[in-house]
Structure formats: structure tokens, C-alpha cells
Design a protein around this motif. Structure first.
Motif, PDB file in Angstrom:
ATOM      1  N   LEU A 113       0.935  -1.201  -0.428  1.00  0.00           N
ATOM      2  CA  LEU A 113      -0.036   0.207  -0.156  1.00  0.00           C
ATOM      3  C   LEU A 113       0.691   1.323  -0.348  1.00  0.00           C
ATOM      4  CD1 LEU A 113      -2.723  -1.467   2.732  1.00  0.00           C
ATOM      5  CD2 LEU A 113      -3.321  -0.357   0.159  1.00  0.00           C
ATOM      6  N   SER A 114       0.569   1.773  -0.507  1.00  0.00           N
ATOM      7  CA  SER A 114       1.225   3.327  -1.264  1.00  0.00           C
ATOM      8  C   SER A 114       1.245   4.233   0.517  1.00  0.00           C
ATOM      9  CB  SER A 114       0.602   4.624  -1.760  1.00  0.00           C
ATOM     10  OG  SER A 114      -0.740   4.969  -1.437  1.00  0.00           O
ATOM     11  N   THR A 115       2.392   5.262   0.940  1.00  0.00           N
ATOM     12  CA  THR A 115       2.279   5.487   2.360  1.00  0.00           C
ATOM     13  C   THR A 115       0.790   6.512   2.929  1.00  0.00           C
ATOM     14  OG1 THR A 115       4.480   5.492   1.740  1.00  0.00           O
ATOM     15  CG2 THR A 115       3.143   7.369   3.462  1.00  0.00           C
ATOM     16  N   ASP A 116       0.437   7.127   1.083  1.00  0.00           N
ATOM     17  CA  ASP A 116      -0.877   7.597   1.241  1.00  0.00           C
ATOM     18  C   ASP A 116      -2.022   6.841   2.122  1.00  0.00           C
ATOM     19  OD1 ASP A 116      -2.255  10.670   1.423  1.00  0.00           O
ATOM     20  OD2 ASP A 116      -3.416   9.413  -0.487  1.00  0.00           O
ATOM     21  N   ALA A 117      -2.119   6.203   1.322  1.00  0.00           N
ATOM     22  CA  ALA A 117      -3.409   5.031   1.865  1.00  0.00           C
ATOM     23  C   ALA A 117      -3.131   4.301   2.993  1.00  0.00           C
ATOM     24  CB  ALA A 117      -2.958   3.876   0.378  1.00  0.00           C
ATOM     25  N   ILE A 118      -1.808   4.111   3.505  1.00  0.00           N
ATOM     26  CA  ILE A 118      -1.422   3.486   4.659  1.00  0.00           C
ATOM     27  C   ILE A 118      -1.916   4.537   5.785  1.00  0.00           C
ATOM     28  CG2 ILE A 118      -0.090   3.090   6.267  1.00  0.00           C
ATOM     29  CD1 ILE A 118       0.431   0.470   4.761  1.00  0.00           C
ATOM     30  N   MET A 119      -1.756   5.933   5.540  1.00  0.00           N
ATOM     31  CA  MET A 119      -2.289   7.366   6.688  1.00  0.00           C
ATOM     32  C   MET A 119      -3.939   7.850   6.680  1.00  0.00           C
ATOM     33  SD  MET A 119       1.151   9.637   6.125  1.00  0.00           S
ATOM     34  CE  MET A 119       0.670  10.511   7.852  1.00  0.00           C
ATOM     35  N   LYS A 120      -4.495   6.959   5.319  1.00  0.00           N
ATOM     36  CA  LYS A 120      -5.374   7.579   4.415  1.00  0.00           C
ATOM     37  C   LYS A 120      -6.706   6.432   5.422  1.00  0.00           C
ATOM     38  CE  LYS A 120      -5.390  11.224   1.509  1.00  0.00           C
ATOM     39  NZ  LYS A 120      -5.674  11.932  -0.228  1.00  0.00           N
ATOM     40  N   ASP A 121      -6.363   5.368   4.669  1.00  0.00           N
ATOM     41  CA  ASP A 121      -7.429   4.223   5.004  1.00  0.00           C
ATOM     42  C   ASP A 121      -7.059   2.881   5.585  1.00  0.00           C
ATOM     43  OD1 ASP A 121      -9.042   4.879   3.014  1.00  0.00           O
ATOM     44  OD2 ASP A 121      -7.171   5.011   1.355  1.00  0.00           O
ATOM     45  N   PHE A 122      -5.539   3.068   6.304  1.00  0.00           N
ATOM     46  CA  PHE A 122      -5.164   1.786   6.628  1.00  0.00           C
ATOM     47  C   PHE A 122      -5.193   1.639   8.567  1.00  0.00           C
ATOM     48  CE2 PHE A 122      -1.748  -1.104   8.633  1.00  0.00           C
ATOM     49  CZ  PHE A 122      -2.571  -2.634   8.114  1.00  0.00           C
ATOM     50  N   ALA A 123      -4.925   3.506   8.821  1.00  0.00           N
ATOM     51  CA  ALA A 123      -4.112   3.790  10.257  1.00  0.00           C
ATOM     52  C   ALA A 123      -4.412   4.954  10.383  1.00  0.00           C
ATOM     53  CB  ALA A 123      -3.016   3.408  10.446  1.00  0.00           C
ATOM     54  N   GLN A 124      -5.583   5.760   9.894  1.00  0.00           N
ATOM     55  CA  GLN A 124      -5.924   6.582   9.666  1.00  0.00           C
ATOM     56  C   GLN A 124      -6.438   7.877  10.828  1.00  0.00           C
ATOM     57  OE1 GLN A 124      -8.543   4.686   8.785  1.00  0.00           O
ATOM     58  NE2 GLN A 124      -9.790   5.008   9.330  1.00  0.00           N
ATOM     59  N   ASP A 125      -6.319   6.462  12.285  1.00  0.00           N
ATOM     60  CA  ASP A 125      -6.298   7.335  13.287  1.00  0.00           C
ATOM     61  C   ASP A 125      -5.069   6.965  14.361  1.00  0.00           C
ATOM     62  OD1 ASP A 125      -6.821   4.416  13.415  1.00  0.00           O
ATOM     63  OD2 ASP A 125      -7.938   4.413  15.323  1.00  0.00           O
TER      64      ASP A 125
END
Length: 263
Positions: free
Chosen positions: A160-172
Motif C-alpha cells: 500500500l502507498s504511504t498515502d493509503a496507509i495514512m488515509k485508509d489503513f491507520a488513519q487514527d
């Protein structure tokens, strides 16, 4: 006895009752190892992760006297990861509570048929049925946004892209922590999503399901449907997909409850 004295005596008795109840409650909470002695917890990570994802949960479980081991999956296939999990289960002395996050839910469904396993805990996890794959679970449902952010290497492994990790995987998670998750992610072989569980252990083992209410990887309605299908005891947490990282106390409490109940 005059009226004032009666009132004072009644108030004293009432306060004494409250204190006794509080003391009883505190005493119950202070018995951390009841029903946990000699029990083991085996933690199975999911895709785009490794065993370090359980780092916040492990100390909480060990503080209660549980023996804890985190599996390191290859993320190469369901059979490989189930075999790795089986090897860890076999090394344990005594009953095992098997815990899976995300893709790890498919793994524990396959590996959990071992006789040592007495309970299953799914943490924002897939729970396929017999002959069912993760792709089967998504059939007929809108594709989550993160799927469009998958990057495939020349060997067919997905990240996963870093952006997807931060927005969808571990956004909290705090941004710096989410970036570490992105940097240390385990690539997941694309074919895993089509691997089918042979015999789902949840048919014969008591199950718990920690449902992540803000999950953008496995939609909460799908989690709810799987939890209902497997007849799980449900614990809801207001987290992203990585519930064990953002609310480790609540996840540990669910695992401890399952361990206490495991026979």
C-alpha cells in the motif's frame, strides 16, 4: 434514639455499604490471573504488516500472566501462513487462544482446527467459511478505495502507498506512527486473496470478534455480517483497521475475556 441520631446512623450504614461494594469490585479487578494460568495467546498479523503490530497488546496480555507469541507470516499463501501458525501452536504447552487481524482471520480460520486451540479472536479480520476466499467475501460489494492504491511488484506482491496507509489503513494513528507502519509493511502476495479456507475452525471453536467501527479496509457492515455468521461475541471499538495499535487496551481486554472462557 432521637431523629438526628437515627439519620446519622442510617447515613453511616449506607456509606459503609457503598464502600464495601467498591472494595469488592476493586478486589475482583485486582485478581488478574484468575482462569489464565497456563494459557497461551498466539497472535497472527495480517497483510501489509508483521508481528510488531501487536507490540502494544503483548505487554497487556503478559501482565495478566498469559504466555504470548506473535507469528511472523510470509504472506505468501494461506497454506504457508497457516503452516507457520501451526508450528507456533504446536510449541505451546497448554490451551491456546488464537488471535488474527485482517488477513490473519483467514489464517486462524484454517489453522485453528488444532486441538490445542480453545478459542478464536478476530480483530477487524476476515472470517471465511469452508471453501471461501477473501475475494469471495467481497463479491457483489463495492471495492474499497484502498484497492486502487495497491502497488504490485514484479513477483506479484502487493504493498500500500504511504498515502493509503495514512488515509485508509491507520488513519487514527499519529502521522509519525502511521509512516512507520507504511515503511515496515509486509508485502502480501496477490494470490492470497483467492486462497480458500478448507475447514473453517469457527464452526467448532468459540469465537470473539473485535469490530472496528471506523475501518476503511474491511467495511464495518461486512465485519458485522461475518461476526454474525460465525456466532461471535462482538466487541465494538471506535477505531481504524489497526484497532490493536490505536486502542490496545480494548483489544487486549477482548483477548483476556476469551482466554478466561477458554476450556
Amino acid at each position: 434514639m432521637n431523629t438526628l441520631l437515627k439519620k446519622c446512623l442510617a447515613a453511616t450504614l449506607m456509606v459503609g455499604g457503598v464502600v464495601s461494594q467498591a472494595a469488592f469490585t476493586q478486589a475482583s479487578a485486582a485478581a488478574p490471573n484468575d482462569g489464565l494460568k497456563g494459557k497461551n495467546v498466539v497472535l497472527v498479523h495480517g497483510a501489509f504488516a508483521d508481528g510488531s503490530g501487536w507490540n502494544k497488546v503483548i505487554p497487556l496480555l503478559e501482565a495478566k500472566g498469559l504466555h504470548v507469541v506473535a507469528v511472523q507470516n510470509s504472506l505468501k499463501s494461506l497454506d504457508d501462513d497457516a503452516a507457520a501458525t501451526q508450528r507456533v501452536i504446536e510449541q505451546q504447552n497448554g490451551p491456546v487462544v488464537l488471535v488474527g487481524h485482517s488477513w490473519g482471520g483467514a489464517v486462524i480460520s484454517q489453522a485453528g482446527n488444532n486441538d490445542k486451540v480453545k478459542a478464536l479472536v478476530y480483530v477487524a479480520a476476515f472470517a471465511p467459511d469452508n471453501g471461501q476466499s477473501i475475494n469471495d467475501l467481497f463479491k457483489g460489494k463495492p471495492a474499497p478505495a484502498w484497492m486502487a492504491a495497491l502497488q504490485k511488484d514484479s513477483a506479484g506482491y502487493l504493498t500500500l502507498s504511504t498515502d493509503a496507509i495514512m488515509k485508509d489503513f491507520a488513519q487514527d494513528l499519529p502521522p509519525a506512527e502511521a509512516r512507520v507502519v507504511a515503511a515496515t509493511q509486509g508485502p502480501w502476495f496477490a494470490g492470497c486473496a483467492d486462497d480458500k479456507v478448507a475447514t473453517a475452525a469457527w464452526h467448532s471453536k468459540p469465537s470473539w470478534y473485535v469490530m472496528a467501527q471506523k475501518d476503511r479496509m474491511i467495511p464495518p457492515p461486512l465485519q458485522a455480517a461475518m461476526a454474525q455468521q460465525i456466532g461471535a461475541t462482538v466487541v465494538k471499538v471506535n477505531t481504524s483497521h489497526v484497532a490493536m495499535m490505536s486502542q490496545p487496551t480494548e483489544v487486549a481486554a477482548a483477548i483476556i475475556t476469551a482466554a478466561r472462557a477458554a476450556k
